[in-house]
Design a protein around this motif. Sequence first.
Motif, PDB file in Angstrom:
ATOM      1  N   SER A  87       0.796  -1.222   0.000  1.00 40.10           N
ATOM      2  CA  SER A  87       0.000   0.000   0.000  1.00 40.10           C
ATOM      3  C   SER A  87       0.833   1.278   0.000  1.00 40.10           C
ATOM      4  CB  SER A  87      -0.940   0.011   1.219  1.00 40.10           C
ATOM      5  OG  SER A  87      -0.205  -0.034   2.434  1.00 40.10           O
ATOM      6  N   THR A  88       2.075   1.228   0.480  1.00 37.19           N
ATOM      7  CA  THR A  88       2.837   2.472   0.652  1.00 37.19           C
ATOM      8  C   THR A  88       4.179   2.517  -0.084  1.00 37.19           C
ATOM      9  OG1 THR A  88       3.963   1.711   2.675  1.00 37.19           O
ATOM     10  CG2 THR A  88       1.811   2.783   2.944  1.00 37.19           C
ATOM     11  N   ALA A  89       4.635   1.422  -0.648  1.00 39.97           N
ATOM     12  CA  ALA A  89       5.965   1.410  -1.264  1.00 39.97           C
ATOM     13  C   ALA A  89       6.084   2.422  -2.396  1.00 39.97           C
ATOM     14  CB  ALA A  89       6.301   0.010  -1.773  1.00 39.97           C
ATOM     15  N   GLN A  90       5.047   2.553  -3.210  1.00 42.55           N
ATOM     16  CA  GLN A  90       5.137   3.452  -4.357  1.00 42.55           C
ATOM     17  C   GLN A  90       5.420   4.884  -3.924  1.00 42.55           C
ATOM     18  OE1 GLN A  90       2.142   2.947  -7.363  1.00 42.55           O
ATOM     19  NE2 GLN A  90       2.358   5.029  -8.123  1.00 42.55           N
TER      20      GLN A  90
ATOM     21  N   GLY B 210       1.785  -8.715 -10.579  1.00 46.63           N
ATOM     22  CA  GLY B 210       0.373  -8.357 -10.648  1.00 46.63           C
ATOM     23  C   GLY B 210       0.122  -6.875 -10.455  1.00 46.63           C
ATOM     24  N   ALA B 211      -0.789  -6.563  -9.554  1.00 42.49           N
ATOM     25  CA  ALA B 211      -1.270  -5.186  -9.400  1.00 42.49           C
ATOM     26  C   ALA B 211      -0.160  -4.215  -9.023  1.00 42.49           C
ATOM     27  CB  ALA B 211      -2.389  -5.140  -8.364  1.00 42.49           C
TER      28      ALA B 211
ATOM     29  N   ALA C 111       1.157  -1.065 -11.271  1.00 38.47           N
ATOM     30  CA  ALA C 111       1.074   0.309 -10.769  1.00 38.47           C
ATOM     31  C   ALA C 111       2.435   0.994 -10.797  1.00 38.47           C
ATOM     32  CB  ALA C 111       0.508   0.306  -9.354  1.00 38.47           C
ATOM     33  N   LEU C 112       3.480   0.288 -10.378  1.00 38.49           N
ATOM     34  CA  LEU C 112       4.821   0.864 -10.374  1.00 38.49           C
ATOM     35  C   LEU C 112       5.310   1.109 -11.801  1.00 38.49           C
ATOM     36  CD1 LEU C 112       6.488  -1.236  -7.524  1.00 38.49           C
ATOM     37  CD2 LEU C 112       5.773   1.158  -7.407  1.00 38.49           C
ATOM     38  N   SER C 113       4.950   0.216 -12.700  1.00 33.49           N
ATOM     39  CA  SER C 113       5.323   0.389 -14.104  1.00 33.49           C
ATOM     40  C   SER C 113       4.653   1.631 -14.685  1.00 33.49           C
ATOM     41  CB  SER C 113       4.924  -0.849 -14.901  1.00 33.49           C
ATOM     42  OG  SER C 113       5.153  -0.667 -16.273  1.00 33.49           O
ATOM     43  N   LYS C 114       3.378   1.773 -14.415  1.00 37.10           N
ATOM     44  CA  LYS C 114       2.622   2.926 -14.917  1.00 37.10           C
ATOM     45  C   LYS C 114       3.189   4.229 -14.379  1.00 37.10           C
ATOM     46  CE  LYS C 114      -2.119   4.640 -15.378  1.00 37.10           C
ATOM     47  NZ  LYS C 114      -3.549   4.387 -15.037  1.00 37.10           N
ATOM     48  N   ALA C 115       3.689   4.182 -13.140  1.00 34.41           N
ATOM     49  CA  ALA C 115       4.247   5.379 -12.508  1.00 34.41           C
ATOM     50  C   ALA C 115       5.679   5.662 -12.935  1.00 34.41           C
ATOM     51  CB  ALA C 115       4.175   5.228 -10.989  1.00 34.41           C
TER      52      ALA C 115
ATOM     53  N   ILE D 234      -4.678 -10.584 -11.597  1.00 28.02           N
ATOM     54  CA  ILE D 234      -5.549  -9.402 -11.464  1.00 28.02           C
ATOM     55  C   ILE D 234      -4.629  -8.195 -11.368  1.00 28.02           C
ATOM     56  CG2 ILE D 234      -7.403  -8.316 -10.161  1.00 28.02           C
ATOM     57  CD1 ILE D 234      -7.992 -11.078  -8.908  1.00 28.02           C
ATOM     58  N   THR D 235      -4.624  -7.359 -12.380  1.00 27.61           N
ATOM     59  CA  THR D 235      -3.630  -6.285 -12.457  1.00 27.61           C
ATOM     60  C   THR D 235      -4.107  -4.970 -11.860  1.00 27.61           C
ATOM     61  OG1 THR D 235      -4.370  -5.685 -14.681  1.00 27.61           O
ATOM     62  CG2 THR D 235      -2.599  -7.311 -14.507  1.00 27.61           C
ATOM     63  N   ASN D 236      -5.383  -4.846 -11.573  1.00 29.58           N
ATOM     64  CA  ASN D 236      -5.931  -3.635 -10.960  1.00 29.58           C
ATOM     65  C   ASN D 236      -6.069  -3.868  -9.459  1.00 29.58           C
ATOM     66  OD1 ASN D 236      -8.286  -2.019  -9.841  1.00 29.58           O
ATOM     67  ND2 ASN D 236      -8.086  -1.052 -11.844  1.00 29.58           N
ATOM     68  N   ALA D 237      -5.442  -3.017  -8.661  1.00 28.72           N
ATOM     69  CA  ALA D 237      -5.425  -3.213  -7.210  1.00 28.72           C
ATOM     70  C   ALA D 237      -6.827  -3.184  -6.600  1.00 28.72           C
ATOM     71  CB  ALA D 237      -4.542  -2.156  -6.554  1.00 28.72           C
ATOM     72  N   GLU D 238      -7.698  -2.319  -7.124  1.00 30.99           N
ATOM     73  CA  GLU D 238      -9.065  -2.244  -6.598  1.00 30.99           C
ATOM     74  C   GLU D 238      -9.831  -3.528  -6.901  1.00 30.99           C
ATOM     75  OE1 GLU D 238     -10.287   0.124  -4.592  1.00 30.99           O
ATOM     76  OE2 GLU D 238      -8.233   0.886  -4.635  1.00 30.99           O
TER      77      GLU D 238
END
Length: 432
Positions: free
Chosen positions: A95-98, A115-116, A120-124, A393-397
Motif C-alpha cells: 500500500s505504501t511502497a510506491q 500483478g497489481a 502500478a509501479l510500471s505505470k508510474a 488481477i492487475t488492478n489493485a481495486e
Amino acid sequence: MVKWNQVRSILLAGAVSSISLLSACGGTSGGTASPSAPASDAASPQASDKPVTISFLHWRGEDVKSFNGIIEQFQKEYPNIKVEMQTMPSDQYQSTAQAKLADGSVGDVFTSFPGAQFQALSKAGIFKDLTGEKFLENFNEPLIQVGKKDGKQLAIPYQLVYNDPIYNVKLFEKYNLTPPKDWEGFLALCEKLKSNGIIPIAFAGADIGPGQLMNTMVMNNGPADIFTKVEAGEAKLTDEFWVKTLTQFKELNDKGYFQPNALGTKDAAAGALFIQEKAAILASGSYQLAQNKQQNPNLVQKLLAPITVTADKAVYEGVHTSTFLLAVNNKSKHPEEAKKFIEFLSRKDIAGQYANETGQNVTVKDVQYTTDELKAAAEWANKKTLFQPRFTITNAENQKAVTNSIQAVLSGKSPEDAAKEAQAIVDQQLKK
C-alpha cells in the motif's frame, strides 16, 4: 501463464524446488562470511570508484539475517558501495511502497509483487529498464517473464513460491490420511480431522488467508485466464466460477473446518496453531515452511492443494508464483551500483546461500538446495501448476474486491451477494 512444460524442464535441470510471503519489520546491513568470487567486468555493470550508499527496500523482514551476511560479502568485494537495508510488513509494502519510491531517496534497489503492484509501479515509471543486462543470463528465463512489460525486463523475480497449503505429515499419518484428489475427499479429510479434535485448516482470514487460499480454490473452477477476462469485461465475478468458489469457502467455514473466528485471525496467529500442531493444514504457501520448522523443529511438512472439482475435471494440481521482483529505481542517483548489487544476488552461490538460509526457492539457474523444506517442495516441479490467479488481477481495486468478497462470505453474506458487490467494483474500474 507460464507454459508448464517449458518451466518444468528448466526447473528439473536446475534442481529447483520451492518457495514466499508475509513478514515482520527488518533492519540494516551487517553479518560475516567469506566473499564470493568477483564477477568479470563483462558480467557486471560499471560503477563509480567514489564511495556511495545505496538503499535496498523490501518486505521480507524474516530474511534480514541472511541478507545481512550477503551484504557484508558484497561490501567486501565492492568496498566503495555501502548497502543500507529497510524492510516493511508486506501488507504495508503493497500500500505504501510506491509513495516511498517516487522521489528516488529510498530503494535504489527495491522489490515488487507481481500483478497489481508491478503494474502500478510500471505505470508510474518507477522501474529502470534492465533489458539486455548481462546478469539476466543467470536466471531461468521462463520464470522471470512476470517482470516484463511491453517487451522490456523491468524487474526480475528472485523467488519461486508454491501457493499451496502446508500440511502436517505426522498428523496425516496418525489418522491415516492422504492428500485427496477431489472436493468430496477434501471435505471428508477435514471432517476426520475435526472429529478427532484437530483444527482442519488454520486460516488467516483477517489478512493473508483470502489472498492465499483463493488461488488453489479457484484454479480448477474456471479457465486459467479467467481473471484477465473479468478485467477485460469478457467475464464477471457473478459467473459460476467465482460464485462456486465463494460457496466452497462458505462450506468450509459453515462446517467448522476453519478455526473459530477465522475472519478475525491474523497470519501469525494462524501460523501458531499449525506450529503448535493444533491445526493439520495451514492455508499459506511454501514460503512459510522454513519459518514453521524454525519454530518447531519436530514438524514434518509437505504441500497439498484442495481440488475443488471431481478428479476427472482437475486440470491443475497446485499454484506457483515467481515473486519478490528485484528492480532498480528509475530515479536512483546510483543506478550502476544498484545493478551491481542485483548482479551479485544473481550469482548461483549467493542465490544458493540465500535460498538455503531462508527456505525460499529462487529463479536463478543451477542452485543447489540442501534443506528438508526445499527438498519437500521439490516434487512440485513435476506437477502441473498454474501461475497464481490472484496476481493475474492487475488492478489493485479489483484484487481487493475479489479478496473482500471471501471475507464477506465468511461474515455471513451469501456467495451471490458477495460476488455481485465485487463485480460492481470491477464495473466501476472498467468505466475509468
